[in-house]
Design a protein around this motif. Structure first.
Motif, PDB file in Angstrom:
ATOM      1  N   LEU A   1       0.772  -1.368   0.060  1.00 61.98           N
ATOM      2  CA  LEU A   1       0.063   0.150   0.023  1.00 61.98           C
ATOM      3  C   LEU A   1       0.891   1.243  -0.162  1.00 61.98           C
ATOM      4  O   LEU A   1       0.704   2.307  -0.680  1.00 61.98           O
ATOM      5  N   ALA A   2       1.957   1.141   0.611  1.00 60.84           N
ATOM      6  CA  ALA A   2       2.701   2.444   0.909  1.00 60.84           C
ATOM      7  C   ALA A   2       3.674   2.679  -0.394  1.00 60.84           C
ATOM      8  O   ALA A   2       3.488   3.646  -0.883  1.00 60.84           O
ATOM      9  N   VAL A   3       3.932   1.758  -1.009  1.00 62.64           N
ATOM     10  CA  VAL A   3       4.542   1.738  -2.397  1.00 62.64           C
ATOM     11  C   VAL A   3       3.571   2.243  -3.419  1.00 62.64           C
ATOM     12  O   VAL A   3       3.900   2.983  -4.358  1.00 62.64           O
ATOM     13  N   LEU A   4       2.334   1.615  -3.481  1.00 65.63           N
ATOM     14  CA  LEU A   4       1.412   2.010  -4.349  1.00 65.63           C
ATOM     15  C   LEU A   4       1.261   3.516  -4.038  1.00 65.63           C
ATOM     16  O   LEU A   4       0.937   4.290  -4.999  1.00 65.63           O
ATOM     17  N   ASN A   5       0.923   3.919  -2.856  1.00 68.66           N
ATOM     18  CA  ASN A   5       0.500   5.237  -2.471  1.00 68.66           C
ATOM     19  C   ASN A   5       1.737   6.406  -2.933  1.00 68.66           C
ATOM     20  O   ASN A   5       1.618   7.436  -3.643  1.00 68.66           O
ATOM     21  N   LEU A   6       2.903   5.782  -2.615  1.00 67.10           N
ATOM     22  CA  LEU A   6       4.141   6.505  -3.056  1.00 67.10           C
ATOM     23  C   LEU A   6       4.254   6.645  -4.595  1.00 67.10           C
ATOM     24  O   LEU A   6       4.554   7.743  -5.260  1.00 67.10           O
ATOM     25  N   PHE A   7       4.020   5.719  -5.183  1.00 67.79           N
ATOM     26  CA  PHE A   7       3.943   5.374  -6.496  1.00 67.79           C
ATOM     27  C   PHE A   7       3.111   6.368  -7.485  1.00 67.79           C
ATOM     28  O   PHE A   7       3.327   7.248  -8.020  1.00 67.79           O
ATOM     29  N   GLN A   8       1.764   6.454  -6.711  1.00 72.67           N
ATOM     30  CA  GLN A   8       0.831   7.414  -7.294  1.00 72.67           C
ATOM     31  C   GLN A   8       1.064   8.797  -7.108  1.00 72.67           C
ATOM     32  O   GLN A   8       1.045   9.605  -7.926  1.00 72.67           O
ATOM     33  N   GLN A   9       1.584   9.080  -5.738  1.00 67.24           N
ATOM     34  CA  GLN A   9       2.112  10.569  -5.764  1.00 67.24           C
ATOM     35  C   GLN A   9       3.185  11.043  -6.489  1.00 67.24           C
ATOM     36  O   GLN A   9       3.245  12.186  -6.827  1.00 67.24           O
ATOM     37  N   THR A  10       4.071  10.193  -6.690  1.00 68.99           N
ATOM     38  CA  THR A  10       5.016  10.649  -7.428  1.00 68.99           C
ATOM     39  C   THR A  10       4.901  10.709  -8.824  1.00 68.99           C
ATOM     40  O   THR A  10       5.199  11.939  -9.494  1.00 68.99           O
ATOM     41  N   THR A  11       4.110   9.708  -9.330  1.00 65.77           N
ATOM     42  CA  THR A  11       3.501   9.969 -10.668  1.00 65.77           C
ATOM     43  C   THR A  11       2.719  11.193 -10.932  1.00 65.77           C
ATOM     44  O   THR A  11       2.574  12.027 -12.010  1.00 65.77           O
ATOM     45  N   ALA A  12       1.793  11.479 -10.068  1.00 65.02           N
ATOM     46  CA  ALA A  12       0.851  12.700 -10.132  1.00 65.02           C
ATOM     47  C   ALA A  12       1.529  13.936  -9.939  1.00 65.02           C
ATOM     48  O   ALA A  12       1.550  14.995 -10.531  1.00 65.02           O
ATOM     49  N   GLN A  13       2.940  14.129  -9.022  1.00 64.30           N
ATOM     50  CA  GLN A  13       3.548  14.919  -8.897  1.00 64.30           C
ATOM     51  C   GLN A  13       4.495  15.416 -10.121  1.00 64.30           C
ATOM     52  O   GLN A  13       4.626  16.583 -10.632  1.00 64.30           O
ATOM     53  N   LEU A  14       4.895  14.352 -10.700  1.00 58.85           N
ATOM     54  CA  LEU A  14       5.689  14.558 -11.868  1.00 58.85           C
ATOM     55  C   LEU A  14       4.966  14.540 -13.113  1.00 58.85           C
ATOM     56  O   LEU A  14       5.394  14.537 -14.402  1.00 58.85           O
ATOM     57  N   ARG A  15       3.852  14.336 -13.062  1.00 57.97           N
ATOM     58  CA  ARG A  15       2.870  13.989 -14.166  1.00 57.97           C
ATOM     59  C   ARG A  15       3.344  13.184 -15.161  1.00 57.97           C
ATOM     60  O   ARG A  15       3.696  13.441 -16.473  1.00 57.97           O
TER      61      ARG A  15
ATOM     62  N   MET B   1      12.792   9.195  -7.458  1.00 52.10           N
ATOM     63  CA  MET B   1      13.508   9.875  -6.410  1.00 52.10           C
ATOM     64  C   MET B   1      14.869  10.186  -6.791  1.00 52.10           C
ATOM     65  O   MET B   1      15.431  11.157  -6.409  1.00 52.10           O
ATOM     66  N   LYS B   2      15.442   9.317  -7.733  1.00 53.65           N
ATOM     67  CA  LYS B   2      16.847   9.688  -8.274  1.00 53.65           C
ATOM     68  C   LYS B   2      16.677  10.800  -9.048  1.00 53.65           C
ATOM     69  O   LYS B   2      17.769  11.920  -8.962  1.00 53.65           O
ATOM     70  N   ALA B   3      15.511  11.108  -9.874  1.00 46.44           N
ATOM     71  CA  ALA B   3      15.549  12.174 -10.797  1.00 46.44           C
ATOM     72  C   ALA B   3      15.253  13.347 -10.059  1.00 46.44           C
ATOM     73  O   ALA B   3      15.945  14.551 -10.361  1.00 46.44           O
ATOM     74  N   LEU B   4      14.395  13.376  -8.775  1.00 46.20           N
ATOM     75  CA  LEU B   4      14.148  14.439  -7.983  1.00 46.20           C
ATOM     76  C   LEU B   4      15.551  14.948  -7.202  1.00 46.20           C
ATOM     77  O   LEU B   4      16.019  16.007  -6.960  1.00 46.20           O
ATOM     78  N   SER B   5      16.382  13.869  -6.831  1.00 47.50           N
ATOM     79  CA  SER B   5      17.597  13.998  -5.993  1.00 47.50           C
ATOM     80  C   SER B   5      18.648  14.820  -7.117  1.00 47.50           C
ATOM     81  O   SER B   5      19.332  15.813  -6.874  1.00 47.50           O
ATOM     82  N   ASP B   6      18.502  14.322  -8.687  1.00 45.48           N
ATOM     83  CA  ASP B   6      19.309  15.291  -9.506  1.00 45.48           C
ATOM     84  C   ASP B   6      18.817  16.549  -9.742  1.00 45.48           C
ATOM     85  O   ASP B   6      19.781  17.586  -9.758  1.00 45.48           O
TER      86      ASP B   6
ATOM     87  N   HIS C   1      14.943  22.548 -14.365  1.00 41.58           N
ATOM     88  CA  HIS C   1      13.434  22.141 -14.213  1.00 41.58           C
ATOM     89  C   HIS C   1      13.331  20.601 -14.575  1.00 41.58           C
ATOM     90  O   HIS C   1      14.199  20.187 -15.176  1.00 41.58           O
ATOM     91  N   PRO C   2      12.460  20.220 -13.989  1.00 43.65           N
ATOM     92  CA  PRO C   2      12.509  18.775 -14.257  1.00 43.65           C
ATOM     93  C   PRO C   2      12.002  18.215 -15.362  1.00 43.65           C
ATOM     94  O   PRO C   2      12.816  17.031 -15.906  1.00 43.65           O
ATOM     95  N   GLN C   3      11.639  18.879 -16.449  1.00 40.94           N
ATOM     96  CA  GLN C   3      11.314  18.745 -17.759  1.00 40.94           C
ATOM     97  C   GLN C   3      12.711  18.609 -18.407  1.00 40.94           C
ATOM     98  O   GLN C   3      12.837  18.076 -19.353  1.00 40.94           O
ATOM     99  N   GLN C   4      13.813  19.365 -17.924  1.00 42.80           N
ATOM    100  CA  GLN C   4      14.978  19.341 -18.920  1.00 42.80           C
ATOM    101  C   GLN C   4      16.254  18.332 -18.254  1.00 42.80           C
ATOM    102  O   GLN C   4      17.215  18.527 -18.756  1.00 42.80           O
ATOM    103  N   HIS C   5      15.751  17.782 -17.158  1.00 38.36           N
ATOM    104  CA  HIS C   5      16.910  16.996 -16.665  1.00 38.36           C
ATOM    105  C   HIS C   5      16.935  15.568 -17.515  1.00 38.36           C
ATOM    106  O   HIS C   5      16.016  14.960 -17.791  1.00 38.36           O
ATOM    107  N   ARG C   6      18.359  15.368 -17.154  1.00 39.79           N
ATOM    108  CA  ARG C   6      18.440  13.937 -18.013  1.00 39.79           C
ATOM    109  C   ARG C   6      17.657  12.740 -17.364  1.00 39.79           C
ATOM    110  O   ARG C   6      17.263  11.892 -18.139  1.00 39.79           O
ATOM    111  N   SER C   7      17.620  12.626 -16.112  1.00 40.38           N
ATOM    112  CA  SER C   7      16.931  11.854 -15.504  1.00 40.38           C
ATOM    113  C   SER C   7      15.500  11.884 -15.767  1.00 40.38           C
ATOM    114  O   SER C   7      14.842  10.670 -15.835  1.00 40.38           O
ATOM    115  N   VAL C   8      14.811  12.783 -15.943  1.00 42.79           N
ATOM    116  CA  VAL C   8      13.462  12.834 -16.422  1.00 42.79           C
ATOM    117  C   VAL C   8      13.325  12.187 -17.817  1.00 42.79           C
ATOM    118  O   VAL C   8      12.425  11.548 -17.902  1.00 42.79           O
TER     119      VAL C   8
END
Length: 342
Positions: free
Chosen positions: A281-295, A316-321, A328-335
């Motif tokens: 449930l935590a992974v699913l919740n975290l997955f949903q929040q992360t994908t929603a935040q990053l669209r 998480m690695k992309a956010l840390s980068d 901007h997140p859209q311009q980052h290589r990890s994204v």
């Protein structure tokens, strides 16, 4: 026996022949009237005639040799004296007599030999008859001795029977008294037969009772043996039961131990299952929040927790980068990598 007798006769004849020259010399020295030729034995007369013939032949040979040695007289025929002719005639007569007496002597010798053989056979028969008589006498003596011993034995046996009869006489009187008292039997033998039958019946009953006692003893021994065997088997059964009971108790303890262990395992599994569900449930919740935040648009199934966790880690690695670079997140290589992975 016959060869020995013939040898003895031959030895006697040889001794007689050895003594003949002395007898002839003594007979010549005697007068003719004292002992004539008829009084001599035939063998002596034959030997005398042979000696006279030999002497006449020697004289004739000597006369021939003397005439042959005289010279100048070979052409004339010899003159034979009258005395010589008479002597030759007597010599021929004596030769004839000697031949006849020789035949007589041979016949006498043959008769004497047959007599000796008959005497030897007769002696042999007599000896055999004597041996048979001695053997028969010895057998008769042995038989007589055996009969005397048998008679003595029978006499002693009769005396023993007489003594036994005297000793058993009171018993006979007693039996007669019993017979008179009972009055059931005609005589003593009938009563004895009846008593013998009763004794045989009693002996048969005793034998049957003894056989029954033997069978009872065998049955008791067999029962005792069965009891011992049953006791041994029962003791072994009790020992086996105690051993099985011990094993049952040990098995029950093992069951309680394994049941407690199984209960602990079940509780641990339940806790782990709850924890796993919470993690999912935590992974699913975290997955949903992360994908929603990053669209980020994803088509991951809700049951695929591993893929969701991988996605969250990439985010998480992309956010840390992003935090490290300030872009901007859209311009980052990890994204971009995340999008390319998408």
């Amino acid at each position: 026996m016959e060869p020995e007798l013939e040898e003895r006769v031959r030895e006697a004849l040889r001794d007689k022949l050895r003594l003949l020259p002395a007898e002839l010399h003594a007979a010549r020295g005697r007068t003719g009237t004292a002992r004539g030729p008829a009084t001599l034995p035939p063998s002596t007369r034959v030997l005398l005639k042979r000696r006279e013939v030999a002497e006449a032949e020697r004289e004739l040979q000597n006369e021939r040799q003397v005439r042959a040695l005289r010279p100048g007289r070979c052409s004339r025929p010899p003159v034979i004296p009258q005395e010589f002719q008479q002597r030759m005639q007597r010599l021929a007569q004596r030769r004839q007599q000697l031949a006849r007496r020789r035949e007589q002597h041979r016949d006498a010798v043959l008769r004497f030999e047959s007599f000796l053989k008959a005497a030897a056979a007769r002696r042999e028969r007599e000896l055999r008859r004597a041996d048979e008589q001695r053997a028969r006498a010895a057998a008769e003596r042995a038989e007589s001795a055996r009969l005397r011993r048998e008679l003595e034995r029978l006499r002693r046996h009769r005396e023993r029977l007489a003594r036994r009869l005297r000793s058993l006489r009171p018993f006979g009187d007693y039996l007669r008294d019993v017979l008179a008292a009972m009055g059931q039997f005609q005589d003593v033998p009938a009563m004895l037969v009846h008593l013998g039958v009763l004794a045989e019946v009693r002996a048969a009953l005793a034998r049957e009772a003894e056989a029954g006692q033997e069978q009872l003893a065998q049955g008791r021994a067999q029962l005792q043996r069965y009891r011992q065997e049953s006791s041994t088997q029962l003791l072994g059964t009790w020992n086996e039961l105690a051993r099985l009971h011990t094993r049952l108790e040990a098995a029950q303890q093992d069951v309680h131990q394994w049941e407690s262990c199984w209960t602990h395992i079940q509780s641990t599994a339940t806790q782990k299952t709850l924890l796993l569900g919470q993690i999912k449930l935590a992974v699913l919740n975290l997955f949903q929040q992360t994908t929603a935040q990053l669209r980020i648009l994803t088509d991951r199934a809700q049951e695929d927790t591993k893929a969701q966790l991988d996605t969250v880690l990439l985010c998480m690695k992309a956010l840390s980068d992003i935090c490290a670079t300030g872009t901007h997140p859209q311009q980052h290589r990890s994204v971009r990598l995340l999008q390319g992975h998408k």
